[in-house]
Motif scaffolding. Structure first.
Motif, short mmCIF file in Angstrom:
data_model
loop_
_atom_site.label_atom_id
_atom_site.label_comp_id
_atom_site.label_asym_id
_atom_site.label_seq_id
_atom_site.Cartn_x
_atom_site.Cartn_y
_atom_site.Cartn_z
N ALA A 165 -1.53 24.48 3.16
CA ALA A 165 -1.63 26.09 3.70
C ALA A 165 -1.78 27.10 2.31
CB ALA A 165 -0.26 26.20 4.03
N ASP A 166 -1.55 26.45 1.12
CA ASP A 166 -1.56 27.37 0.11
C ASP A 166 -2.21 27.23 -1.16
OD1 ASP A 166 0.71 29.20 0.98
OD2 ASP A 166 2.00 27.40 0.90
N VAL A 167 -3.73 27.05 -0.83
CA VAL A 167 -4.35 26.57 -1.83
C VAL A 167 -5.10 27.50 -2.95
CG1 VAL A 167 -6.38 25.21 -2.48
CG2 VAL A 167 -4.79 24.54 -0.49
N PRO A 168 -4.95 27.65 -4.16
CA PRO A 168 -5.37 28.79 -5.01
C PRO A 168 -7.17 28.34 -4.75
CG PRO A 168 -3.81 27.56 -6.26
CD PRO A 168 -4.05 26.63 -5.01
N MET A 169 -7.63 29.59 -4.67
CA MET A 169 -9.09 29.35 -4.75
C MET A 169 -9.81 28.81 -5.92
SD MET A 169 -10.38 33.23 -3.37
CE MET A 169 -9.92 33.91 -1.77
N ALA A 170 -9.34 28.91 -6.91
CA ALA A 170 -9.79 28.18 -8.03
C ALA A 170 -9.84 26.81 -7.98
CB ALA A 170 -9.07 28.62 -9.31
N ASP A 171 -8.98 26.23 -7.02
CA ASP A 171 -8.89 24.78 -6.90
C ASP A 171 -9.84 24.12 -5.73
OD1 ASP A 171 -7.07 24.40 -8.78
OD2 ASP A 171 -5.26 24.75 -7.71
N LEU A 172 -10.30 25.06 -4.97
CA LEU A 172 -10.97 24.45 -3.80
C LEU A 172 -12.02 23.61 -4.15
CD1 LEU A 172 -11.14 28.02 -1.69
CD2 LEU A 172 -9.75 25.84 -1.14
N TYR A 173 -12.76 23.80 -5.05
CA TYR A 173 -13.87 22.91 -5.28
C TYR A 173 -13.49 21.51 -5.74
CZ TYR A 173 -18.84 21.70 -6.93
OH TYR A 173 -20.03 21.06 -6.96
N GLU A 174 -12.65 21.48 -6.58
CA GLU A 174 -11.82 19.99 -6.86
C GLU A 174 -11.38 19.23 -5.78
OE1 GLU A 174 -9.13 20.31 -10.05
OE2 GLU A 174 -8.92 18.12 -10.09
N LEU A 175 -10.76 20.17 -4.79
CA LEU A 175 -9.77 19.69 -3.63
C LEU A 175 -10.90 19.07 -2.60
CD1 LEU A 175 -7.90 19.26 -1.38
CD2 LEU A 175 -8.10 21.67 -1.00
N TRP A 176 -12.17 19.95 -2.49
CA TRP A 176 -13.25 19.35 -1.60
C TRP A 176 -13.90 18.12 -2.01
CZ3 TRP A 176 -18.41 19.84 -2.88
CH2 TRP A 176 -19.37 19.22 -1.81
N GLN A 177 -14.31 18.18 -3.34
CA GLN A 177 -14.89 16.86 -3.96
C GLN A 177 -13.87 15.71 -3.44
OE1 GLN A 177 -15.16 18.21 -7.94
NE2 GLN A 177 -17.66 18.23 -7.70
N THR A 178 -12.83 15.85 -3.71
CA THR A 178 -11.73 14.57 -3.58
C THR A 178 -11.87 14.28 -1.90
OG1 THR A 178 -10.34 15.48 -5.14
CG2 THR A 178 -9.43 13.66 -4.10
N LEU A 179 -11.63 15.24 -1.25
CA LEU A 179 -11.81 15.04 0.26
C LEU A 179 -12.99 14.18 0.74
CD1 LEU A 179 -10.17 18.61 1.66
CD2 LEU A 179 -9.17 16.29 1.77
N GLN A 180 -14.13 14.91 0.18
CA GLN A 180 -15.44 14.34 0.61
C GLN A 180 -15.46 12.76 0.26
OE1 GLN A 180 -18.71 15.93 -1.29
NE2 GLN A 180 -19.59 16.51 0.46
N LYS A 181 -14.91 12.41 -0.92
CA LYS A 181 -15.17 10.97 -1.03
C LYS A 181 -14.04 9.98 -0.09
CE LYS A 181 -15.20 11.81 -5.85
NZ LYS A 181 -13.85 12.20 -6.86
N SER A 182 -13.23 10.75 0.69
CA SER A 182 -12.36 9.92 1.68
C SER A 182 -12.70 10.29 3.08
CB SER A 182 -11.09 10.26 1.23
OG SER A 182 -10.82 9.91 0.13
N GLY A 183 -13.90 10.73 3.24
CA GLY A 183 -14.45 11.35 4.55
C GLY A 183 -13.39 12.30 5.25
N LEU A 184 -12.77 13.15 4.58
CA LEU A 184 -11.91 14.34 5.15
C LEU A 184 -12.53 15.63 4.87
CD1 LEU A 184 -8.61 12.59 4.00
CD2 LEU A 184 -9.38 12.74 6.21
N ALA A 185 -13.71 15.81 4.66
CA ALA A 185 -14.35 16.97 4.52
C ALA A 185 -15.48 17.44 5.47
CB ALA A 185 -14.81 17.22 2.88
N THR A 186 -15.36 16.68 6.79
CA THR A 186 -16.01 17.29 8.11
C THR A 186 -15.87 18.80 8.13
OG1 THR A 186 -15.78 15.17 8.75
CG2 THR A 186 -16.78 16.64 10.17
N ALA A 187 -17.15 19.53 8.01
CA ALA A 187 -16.90 21.08 8.05
C ALA A 187 -16.97 21.34 9.57
CB ALA A 187 -18.05 21.76 7.16
N ASN A 188 -16.40 21.23 10.48
CA ASN A 188 -16.41 21.36 11.71
C ASN A 188 -15.17 22.16 12.43
OD1 ASN A 188 -14.62 19.35 11.86
ND2 ASN A 188 -15.73 18.10 13.38
N ILE A 189 -14.29 22.73 11.64
CA ILE A 189 -13.09 23.47 12.19
C ILE A 189 -13.43 24.41 13.22
CG2 ILE A 189 -10.94 24.61 11.77
CD1 ILE A 189 -10.61 21.65 11.15
N GLY A 190 -12.88 24.51 14.45
CA GLY A 190 -13.00 25.24 15.43
C GLY A 190 -14.56 25.15 16.48
N TYR A 191 -15.30 24.42 15.74
CA TYR A 191 -16.56 23.74 16.56
C TYR A 191 -16.51 22.97 17.46
CZ TYR A 191 -18.45 27.25 13.30
OH TYR A 191 -18.48 28.39 12.49
#
Ligand code: HEM
Ligand code: SF4
Lengths: 551, 143
Positions: A384-410
């Motif tokens: 719920a509370d991610v600083p914008m500056a950390d988003l890129y690193e967060l996303w890279q980690t999620l991607q490696k684990s198959g948790l970055a599917t960009a489909n929320i609400g679709y």
């Protein structure tokens, strides 16, 4: 986040001990099957097709990383290494041993988790907006009120043997993300002309065999009366709800039978005796409950600079930019964003998460989001509370684990119950239908072009997958021992809630992806520029869809 | 003489004659007669006679029928101080709940259940809600 004091912990520990005793008596043959049934259900334990299912309560979807790690460890030690996030934000274990459940509950109790009243004919876990406290459109943070309801309803002596299960949801925003109109009692936090917080109370909503949208019983209840008013409603229901027929036992049937005016009168008559009694809330208690949901220590962030930096990262990595656009939401605090972690990757059962993914998410919560995370009724997770500056690193980690599917609400972010693969009550499988649709609609550009779309799938009319209130709903039906699927269109879980309308005769499993294609093609042909699926459906009605699908 | 649990101990039953609700309301000497309630009955007429009732029995045809819990709650809320006794097919796992709703006596059909059931009276020592045996909810008592 809510932290137990010695009272909460004591109640929980005593409950674990009580349940351990009950399990032992059952296994020793001292407690009959019939007697044990409601006792285990009130502790979240179903007996299922392949094994028992244990549903762990996650009040308001809030968890900390320690709790998540415990769930991960238990899924390894007592289960098959994965769990399921339910549409009521709870966590389900699919393969525990009945005899080991008391040990699991004891482990959960150490991190202030439990399975109390996650099932059975009692007041279930109260639910709310997964973005509570961080949403931009919030009028009042609903969580303190949920917490007050949670305590009142936990082991309530009078309401543990109701005619049927009972669900309460609360929302405090313009948009309703808690589906309050699909609950036995829905509470909208509102403010009166003087700016004081109160409640609009809705009653008699629910899905299942007879789906009903809740109706207003009180347009403004003063805040100190929350619990006595709920108690009055529950007492009227406990006394007058039908007990002769399980399918007619929900409060929605009672409200319909009496009419809302007569029902309100009965509640008011009961309330007259309860009002202003000891259950009346005090300001001190509301303050105390609120004190658990205070802000984390947000950093002072220059929003403009953070936006610019994010835009730059996005420009050099469009896949990241797309994920930010689809899976993150504006935060109340400058420089932060709300991050949705999709549990809807193609090829995986919607809402399932493995022990390793749980541990990874726990680490990410610690690193990027004050050690907390949330489960959603769309069966996803939220940081719920991610600083914008950390988003890129967060996303890279999620991607490696198959948790970055960009489909929320679709379309592919569908709600889906476990269905015939796990659930003893199912008429049909639902996971393979979800998978076939995900596989067919693997072109993300097309999925995005369809716009926001809610697809909800249930394996039987119990409606665990909320099919009635999906823009498109799919229901598993049984025809002479064969599995078929009925489609309904036009449901909505928002403040303009509606129940979907049945399209027509049901379909075979292998045809479902084609059927979806025809429905969506019809929408694409008919829509005007700004319309989403629901808008178009509401404008043109069901006929054109019927024509195309059954042509 | 039949036995039951009363005020936390096993005692002998010394109850007066028992009438159903209709009979009791019509009875001339009701102050010496107990009344038995069945689920679905309307409590309101009884409330007018709260001071005359020596004993209210609440029957549980099945332990899943929770209407009797509300009867006890309402009787206590309206000031009834006499005995409220659970009879029929309730189970020992319900004793703390029943007690908190205002039951102070429990009569099992099977007397061999009395002794082991005593322990269930102490399943919980703390609870959130106001109840018949704890007038204030926890939020008014928290230290
Ligand atoms: C596998 C085991 C499960 C079993 C045996 C089960 C059983 C049931 C039953 C019997 C109902 C009754 C509905 C009624 O008559 O009103 C129900 C409703 C419901 N279940 Fe499940 N369920 C299971 C899994 C799930 C899962 C995984 C979810 C979430 C994805 C879920 C969410 C719900 C919801 C939200 C309802 C509510 C419908 C309403 O509001 O009326 N259940 N379930
Ligand atoms: S909708 Fe039916 S099949 Fe699906 S989980 Fe619920 S009870 Fe089982």
């Amino acid at each position: 986040m809510y932290v137990y004091d010695q009272y909460d912990q004591k109640i929980l520990d005593e409950r674990v001990a009580q349940y351990r005793g009950q399990t032992e008596r059952y296994l020793a043959g001292d407690l009959s099957e019939e007697e044990f049934l409601p006792l285990r259900l009130q502790n979240g334990l179903y007996v299922q097709r392949l094994a028992p299912m244990l549903r762990v309560a996650v009040p308001y979807g809030l968890m900390n990383s320690t709790q998540l790690r415990t769930v991960a460890r238990l899924s390894r030690d007592f289960d098959k290494g994965y769990v399921h996030i339910s549409t009521r934000q709870n966590i389900q274990f699919n393969w525990p041993e009945l005899a080991e459940v008391p040990d699991m509950l004891a482990e959960l109790a150490k991190v202030q988790m439990h399975a109390i009243q996650t099932s059975g004919n009692c007041i279930r876990n109260t639910t709310t907006d997964q973005f509570a406290g961080v949403a931009r459109d919030e009028l009042v943070d609903p969580r303190p009120y949920c917490e007050i309801i949670r305590q009142w309803s936990t082991l309530h002596p009078e309401f543990a043997f109701l005619p049927r299960k009972f669900k309460i949801a609360v929302c405090g925003t313009e948009e309703d993300r808690a589906a309050v109109r699909a609950h036995d009692i829905g509470i909208e936090l509102v403010k009166n002309a003087a700016g004081e917080v109160g409640y609009k109370v809705l009653v008699g909503g629910g899905l299942g065999r007879t789906p009903v949208i809740g109706v207003e019983i009180c347009d403004y209840l003063e805040k100190q009366h929350l619990l006595s008013y709920l108690e009055a409603i529950l007492r009227v229901y406990n006394q007058h709800g039908r007990r002769d027929n399980k399918y007619k036992a929900r409060i929605k049937i009672l409200v319909k039978a009496m009419g809302i005016d007569a029902f309100r009168e009965a509640v008011e008559a009961e309330w007259a005796h309860l009002k202003d009694g000891p259950t009346t809330l005090t300001d001190a208690e509301i303050e105390r409950a609120s004190s658990f949901f205070t802000e984390p220590e947000y950093a002072q962030i220059d929003a403009a600079a953070a936006e610019a930096a994010l835009a730059e990262q996005g420009a050099s990595d469009p896949i990241f930019a797309n994920w930010v656009k689809r899976n993150t939401v504006a935060h109340r605090v400058d420089g932060y964003r709300i991050v949705n972690i999709s549990l809807k990757a193609t090829g995986y059962a919607p809402g399932d998460i493995t022990d390793q993914q749980l541990e990874l998410v726990a680490d990410l919560a610690d690193r990027f989001s004050f050690g907390e995370l949330r489960s959603t009724h769309q069966q996803n997770l939220v940081l719920a509370d991610v600083p914008m500056a950390d988003l890129y690193e967060l996303w890279q980690t999620l991607q490696k684990s198959g948790l970055a599917t960009a489909n929320i609400g679709y379309l592919t972010d569908m709600i889906c119950c476990p269905g015939g693969d796990y659930c003893a009550l199912a008429n049909a499988k639902s996971i393979p239908v979800a998978e076939s649709i995900q596989a067919r609609f693997d072109d993300m550009d097309y999925v995005y072009d369809l716009g926001p779309l809610e697809l909800n799938i249930s394996g039987c009319m119990n409606a665990c997958g909320h099919h009635h209130i999906g823009h498109i709903g799919i229901l598993g039906v049984d025809k002479k021992g064969e599995e078929f699927y009925q489609v309904c269109l036009g449901g909505s879980q928002s403040k303009d809630a509606s129940i979907g309308k049945i399209l027509g005769p049901s379909f075979k499993q292998e045809d479902m992806a084609d059927v979806m294609e025809k429905i969506l093609g019809t929408y694409v042909d008919l829509r005007t520029e700004e319309e989403n699926f629901l808008d178009t459906y509401r404008r043109v009605g069901i006929a054109p869809f019927k024509e195309k699908v059954y042509a | 003489m039949p036995k039951l649990i009363k005020n936390g101990a096993i005692v002998e039953d010394t109850s007066p004659e028992v009438l159903d609700l209709e009979q009791w309301l019509e009875c001339e000497e009701r102050a010496s007669r107990a009344v038995i309630l069945e689920p679905g009955e309307i409590l309101a007429p009884l409330i007018d006679h709260i001071d005359e009732i020596p004993l209210v029995m609440v029957n549980f045809p099945t332990f899943m029928d929770g209407r009797g819990f509300s009867y006890a709650r309402e009787l206590r809320d309206r000031g009834y101080t006499g005995e409220i006794r659970a009879v029929g097919h309730f189970i020992r796992d319900q004793l703390t709940y029943l007690g908190r709703c205002g039951f102070d006596a429990f009569q099992f059909d099977d007397e061999s259940l009395l002794e082991p059931s005593l322990a269930s009276l102490a399943d919980f020592s703390e609870y959130y809600q106001a109840s018949a045996n704890q007038a204030d909810p926890l939020f008014r008592r928290r230290a």
